[in-house]
Design an enzyme around this catalytic site. Structure first.
Site, PDB file in Angstrom:
ATOM      1  N   ASP A 275       0.866  -1.166   0.000  1.00  0.00           N
ATOM      2  CA  ASP A 275       0.000   0.000   0.000  1.00  0.00           C
ATOM      3  C   ASP A 275       0.914   1.230   0.000  1.00  0.00           C
ATOM      4  O   ASP A 275       2.123   1.129   0.238  1.00  0.00           O
ATOM      5  CB  ASP A 275      -0.955  -0.010   1.201  1.00  0.00           C
ATOM      6  CG  ASP A 275      -2.159   0.895   0.969  1.00  0.00           C
ATOM      7  OD1 ASP A 275      -2.105   1.736   0.040  1.00  0.00           O
ATOM      8  OD2 ASP A 275      -3.156   0.793   1.712  1.00  0.00           O
TER       9      ASP A 275
HETATM   10  C1  BGC Z   1      -4.989   3.410   0.037  1.00  0.00           C
HETATM   11  C2  BGC Z   1      -5.113   2.419  -1.089  1.00  0.00           C
HETATM   12  C3  BGC Z   1      -4.966   3.131  -2.414  1.00  0.00           C
HETATM   13  C4  BGC Z   1      -3.656   3.850  -2.432  1.00  0.00           C
HETATM   14  C5  BGC Z   1      -3.390   4.586  -3.729  1.00  0.00           C
HETATM   15  C6  BGC Z   1      -3.757   4.289  -0.090  1.00  0.00           C
HETATM   16  O1  BGC Z   1      -3.827   5.350   0.795  1.00  0.00           O
HETATM   17  O2  BGC Z   1      -4.980   2.724   1.264  1.00  0.00           O
HETATM   18  O3  BGC Z   1      -6.348   1.756  -1.031  1.00  0.00           O
HETATM   19  O4  BGC Z   1      -5.080   2.217  -3.456  1.00  0.00           O
HETATM   20  O5  BGC Z   1      -3.635   4.805  -1.386  1.00  0.00           O
HETATM   21  O6  BGC Z   1      -4.181   5.703  -3.847  1.00  0.00           O
END
Ligand code: BGC
Length: 777
Positions: A275
């Site tokens: 993530d």
């Molecule tokens: C989130 C993810 C997301 C990623 C990219 C993160 O803060 O937890 O779900 O895909 O950002 O935007």
């Protein structure tokens, strides 16, 4: 020595030089015949031609500033000399999240905002979920993107989870089935899906530091099960590891999770990415590589720590703490997917997805997932052209979905007021004007002006407009029915609160409901509530005052039209809850352990409720919810008959259950039918009910019947035995319960297992490091 390597086939070279250092890299760089990535077969020779610097950069993303698709979440590192393009990944669960405007470009790059995942799950219809996935996949492809960062399938462990709207259900089977359908739909376009957040990321509070302490059994049966289902059935191109730790280890550093379970036991063939911004310091990137977290996202140059990530990897290879073969393996995992992408294959995208068609899909699916919670005396559907006194700010500022990376920049949102008027309902104009004026006035004030943050548009909530008794009286005398809209929004970075204005209604909302209901009722007229919310709220204190409640969820950009379709009866509601609405927050099994300890800044959350999540808790411990899992009304009625169980003679491990559902009402409708199991008491604790299968009927005409078939495998009856690290079906009599909901069982059949069966032995990994006082019965 150098020369000898150069004349050998590149694959062989690579096997010879794993442990060598600078000389070999120079040798590869000087190679006369630089291999190119052309297909899967070419991957190994390409890897062997990569320098260590290229390898280390390749396993780290290039940041969030993606010029080809502004607003994309990230991209991978390109190595043009080897034919490796940069592929682009984009959020998220309700549709493609990109920036709709581009400097110097008059075109708009809007995407369709589909209903939130919780609504999709409430359809209990995997065909609808697949249709949405397919439509999202088309937008991904036509906007030149390769992978959609969806579905998100964390379990809705607690109703206050801030991102629950992005997730499907409190139940792993529903989550797994919906994910499989969406992934199939997305990937049928030749683009990829990245399922997330793997795993046990069930809250937003301190999500980057929280340590989830959970039993191996709850992990296997509840928190990993949906992922297992989807990985085995749909083979998503990618999996995103989560921010949190599980039992002391960050998921992105967990070999047990990412190598032993995901690949070893489930056969995952894609690549794993972190993530965003999960860690920034050494030696984490090295541990992540070893765990087989192949790609570190988003990378880039925003902070010095991120810039350092490739260097940490280079140093580790050079000093022998990271075997270069490990890096090669991870690169191979990513390249195997890259060769399938539209970017690699030179797809000429149009930047013009069929948004008009997808708007229709969004509307149709939205109607299918709305849940009719209450409908005394046929309050709904309304008479054609009925006049409505419509109350509540959210009639104008209707909420299409939640905030954060799960948001979508759609070209429009149809408000409830507009949707109802377009369908021929007459809104009380005085009331409508008052609400419109109030909202525009407040939006002029600095504190309520929408603004754009790193993660998209933020619309500060406006306080609910107070109404006067005389205003209500005028509306009552001028309209046939009163409708009150209650709205709630939540999103990434924060959990919800068990407070007024969030899980609880405010005093003003309570008053509005009481006053409006009293006065409409005194005039012999009815009142309905529309809930435009992303997760459960408290309903028990006010629901008796009103005649009807439609849970519209956050239904995407066509919200107003979809709600009007249900209110007019053009669509008969057939959604059912895939998450429990508790009587009070204290009735939630995880209430005492959410969001963790110490309360001000939790670093640890103990899942002491163990396997008793949602309806598993309510049914086993006899706790009556306000609206139970699986519940939902229709404008028609259904009769269930003939629950017949057949053991297959050919394969004695298969059980087939047949049941007949008949439409006994006056209008056509669909029914979501649920198949639960009650397991016999044994060595392991057991649940009163566990969902094992579900089906939705076709649109049944009055008096029409359908025979539904549920096929179960004996394996599906297994519980996880921690002492054996195995899935075990214990002997005894199992009851199959066919229900209209978890509290409304229509028929039972049973079968007996004579001997304990060990269905599957697995690795003893992800063990809790501290003892947990798990709930038991
Ligand atoms: C989130 C993810 C997301 C990623 C990219 C993160 O803060 O937890 O779900 O895909 O950002 O935007």
């Amino acid at each position: 020595m150098k020369k000898l390597k150069l004349i050998l086939p590149l694959v062989l070279v690579s096997t010879m030089i794993f442990s060598s250092s600078t000389i070999s890299y120079a040798a590869k760089k000087n190679s006369a015949e630089t291999p190119k990535l052309v297909d899967e077969a070419s991957i190994d020779s390409v890897i062997s031609a990569m320098t260590l610097e290229e390898k280390a950069h390749f396993v780290v993303g290039t940041g969030m500033d993606v010029s080809r698709v502004p607003g994309a979440a990230g991209a991978t590192y390109a190595i043009p000399r080897l034919g490796i393009p940069s592929i682009i990944v984009v959020d998220g669960p309700a549709g493609v999240r990109i920036i709709p405007t581009r400097p110097g470009d008059p075109n708009k790059y809007y995407a369709t905002a589909f209903p939130i995942s919780t609504l999709i799950a409430s359809t209990w219809n995997t065909t609808s979920a697949k249709t949405v996935g397919n439509a999202m996949g088309q937008e991904v492809k036509e906007y030149g993107i390769d992978i959609l960062l969806t579905p998100a399938l964390n379990i809705q462990r607690n109703p206050l989870g801030g991102r629950n709207f992005e997730y499907y259900s409190e139940d792993p089977l529903v989550s797994g089935e919906m994910t499989t359908a969406v992934v199939d739909g997305v990937q049928s376009n030749g683009v990829g899906a990245a399922i997330k957040h793997f795993a046990a990321n069930n809250q937003e509070t301190n999500r980057i530091f929280i340590d989830t302490i959970v039993s191996q059994r709850a992990l296997r049966e509840i928190y990993l099960k949906g992922f297992e289902f989807a990985v085995k059935k749909a083979q998503p191109w990618s999996v995103m590891s989560s921010y949190n730790k599980i039992n002391g280890t960050y998921t992105s550093e967990s070999k047990g999770l990412l190598t032993d379970i995901l690949r070893g036991e489930w056969g995952f063939k894609g690549f794993v990415m972190t993530d965003w911004w999960i860690f920034e310091k050494a030696p984490v990137p090295v541990t992540q590589m070893k765990a087989q977290n192949d790609l570190i996202m988003p990378g880039g140059t925003l902070t010095s720590n991120v810039i350092e990530q490739p260097n940490i990897i280079i140093t580790a290879v050079k000093n022998g703490t990271l075997d270069e073969k490990v890096l090669d393996r991870n690169i191979r995992n990513i390249l195997r997917i890259i060769v399938k992408t539209p970017t690699f294959n030179g797809y000429k995208y149009s930047n013009k997805p069929d948004l008009a068609k997808n708007a229709q899909i969004s509307r149709q699916v939205a109607t299918e997932g709305m849940v009719l919670l209450k409908n005394d005396g046929f309050t709904l559907p309304l008479n054609k052209g009925a006049s409505i006194g419509l109350f509540g700010n959210t009639q104008i500022e209707t909420i299409k979905g939640g905030t954060g990376s799960g948001d979508v920049n759609s070209g429009h949102i149809i408000s409830i007021a507009d949707g109802l008027q377009a369908t021929g309902f007459k809104l009380h104009q005085g009331l409508l004007n008052n609400y419109s004026a109030y909202i525009s006035q407040l939006r002029e004030k600095e504190q309520y002006k929408p603004y754009v943050s790193l993660l998209g548009k933020v619309i500060p909530p406006i306080p609910e407009r107070p109404i006067t008794i005389s205003e209500i009286n005028t509306a009552v005398s001028g309209t046939d029915v009163g409708i009150i809209v209650i709205g709630r929004i939540s999103g990434e970075f924060a959990d919800r609160k068990n407070e007024k204005g969030d899980f609880l209604l405010t005093d003003l909302e309570q008053n509005i409901i009481s006053e409006i209901s009293n006065r409409y009722h005194a005039a012999g007229k009815k009142v309905a509530v529309i809930l435009n919310i992303g997760g459960p709220i408290e309903v028990a204190s006010w629901r008796d005052k009103v005649d009807g409640i439609l849970l519209a969820w956050q239904p995407g950009q066509e919200a107003g039209y979809a709600i009007a379709d249900i209110l007019s009866g053009a669509v008969n509601p057939s959604g059912k809850l895939a998450t429990t609405f508790p009587m009070t927050y204290s009735n939630v099994s995880s209430a005492a352990n959410f969001p963790g300890t110490p309360p001000q800044n939790p670093t640890k959350v103990v899942y002491a409720e163990d396997i008793y999540v949602g309806y598993r808790y309510n049914t086993t411990f006899n706790i009556k919810p306000a609206y139970e899992f699986g519940y939902g009304l229709s404008y028609t009625t259904f009769e269930y008959s003939d629950v017949i169980l057949k053991k297959d003679n050919v394969d004695k491990n298969k059980i087939t259950i047949l049941t007949t559902v008949k439409n006994t009402g006056k209008v056509a409708g669909k029914e979501a039918v649920q198949g639960y199991i009650s397991a016999p008491k044994g060595k392991l604790k057991k649940l009163k009910l566990e969902l094992k299968a579900f089906r939705k009927t076709k649109d049944l005409q009055p008096d029409e019947k359908e025979i539904l078939k549920f096929e179960l495998d004996i394996k599906d009856m297994a519980s996880f035995d921690e002492t054996l690290s195995a899935w075990v079906v214990e002997k005894g009599t199992y009851e199959v319960k066919i229900g209209a909901s978890s509290e409304n069982i229509k028929g039972t059949a049973s079968f007996t297992i004579d001997e304990d069966i060990i269905v599957e032995k697995v690795k003893n990994v992800l063990t809790p490091q501290i003892s947990i006082s798990n709930l038991s019965k």
